[in-house]
Write a protein that holds these residues in place. Structure first.
Motif, short mmCIF file in Angstrom:
data_model
loop_
_atom_site.label_atom_id
_atom_site.label_comp_id
_atom_site.label_asym_id
_atom_site.label_seq_id
_atom_site.Cartn_x
_atom_site.Cartn_y
_atom_site.Cartn_z
N ALA A 96 0.83 -1.20 0.00
CA ALA A 96 0.00 0.00 0.00
C ALA A 96 0.87 1.25 0.00
N GLN A 97 0.41 2.29 -0.68
CA GLN A 97 1.17 3.53 -0.73
C GLN A 97 1.35 4.14 0.66
N HIS A 98 0.40 3.86 1.56
CA HIS A 98 0.49 4.42 2.92
C HIS A 98 1.25 3.51 3.88
N HIS A 99 1.76 2.37 3.39
CA HIS A 99 2.48 1.44 4.26
C HIS A 99 3.80 2.08 4.71
N GLU A 103 7.99 4.22 2.34
CA GLU A 103 8.81 5.44 2.43
C GLU A 103 10.24 5.21 1.96
N ARG A 160 -4.06 -3.33 -0.25
CA ARG A 160 -4.47 -1.92 -0.16
C ARG A 160 -4.72 -1.50 1.28
N GLY A 162 -2.95 -2.50 3.71
CA GLY A 162 -1.67 -2.52 4.41
C GLY A 162 -1.45 -3.73 5.28
N GLY A 179 -3.62 2.98 -5.35
CA GLY A 179 -3.42 2.76 -3.93
C GLY A 179 -2.24 1.87 -3.60
N THR A 181 1.87 0.50 -4.55
CA THR A 181 3.13 0.88 -5.15
C THR A 181 4.05 -0.34 -5.11
#
Length: 224
Positions: A96-99, A103, A160, A162, A179, A181
């Motif tokens: 997930a992009q927010h995982h 970063e 998605r 995470g 959503g 990456t």
């Protein structure tokens, strides 16, 4: 006579006829369509048909003539065929992009193994399943592998949300849903994609190999 001569010459060069290609689902996102399109464009007299197949079925189907060529991931076993390296791609993970791990430009294998890992069903893709799981063999604590009930699940909700990571080749960058990456795994080996042809090859088979080789060079699928 001129037309007959041209027809015979084109047939002898592998530019006429019907070409049946079987491809594994994981190569259908980019590699198989690119090769099929190039074959169609370069040989207007060639009728090309492609069908997705379970990976273990492709080499036997090429060997016994049910299909003319195959595109598979990994060194798939099988007799009566020859394999030609078509592509190498880095191994990484979809997430997930927010995982939190998203970063990082690269992810350590041990860090990825601290989360549940989504692997393809071994029955459908035993070589790739084993190669991906082998990456995490020596990590501690032992990785937790998860196989979805539906292969190639379009929703990929667990990713998605995470909850899991999915080891995958770099081609995932071109096909992933919104959503998600992809990040490479530091120090991981490459995945390979192979063109499978019969051991005894006709002009048509040799033309497929020539076009595939030129395409791989043009699209930088292989190191120079």
């Amino acid at each position: 006579m001129d037309r007959a001569w041209d027809t015979a010459r084109n047939a002898g060069a592998g530019e006429l006829g019907t070409l049946r290609i079987g491809y594994s689902l994981s190569t259908g996102a980019e590699t198989a369509p690119a090769l099929v399109d190039r074959l169609i464009c370069s040989s207007p007299g060639l009728e090309v048909g492609a069908v997705p197949m379970a990976t273990p079925e492709i080499s036997p189907a090429v060997a016994d003539g049910r299909i003319d060529a195959g595109i598979t991931r990994g060194e798939q076993p099988g007799r009566g065929v020859r394999r030609f390296l078509l592509r190498r791609e880095r191994i990484g993970v979809q997430l997930a992009q927010h995982h939190p791990l998203a970063e990082h430009p690269e992810i350590e294998i041990a860090d990825a193994a601290s989360y549940p890992l989504r692997l393809p069903d071994r029955t459908a893709t035993p070589v790739i399943h084993d190669q991906l799981s082998e990456l995490f063999r020596d990590t501690q604590p032992k990785p937790r592998f998860h196989t979805p009930a539906v292969s190639f699940d379009i929703s990929q909700r667990d990713l998605r949300d995470g909850l899991t990571l999915a080891p995958a080749g770099e081609v995932a960058v071109t096909t992933q849903p919104a959503g998600l990456t992809w990040r490479p795994l530091r120090g991981a080996p490459t995945l390979t994609i192979h063109l499978v042809l019969p051991h005894v090859q006709s002009p048509l088979h040799r033309r497929v190999r020539t076009i595939a080789k030129a395409l791989a060079h043009e699209l930088h699928w292989l190191p120079d």
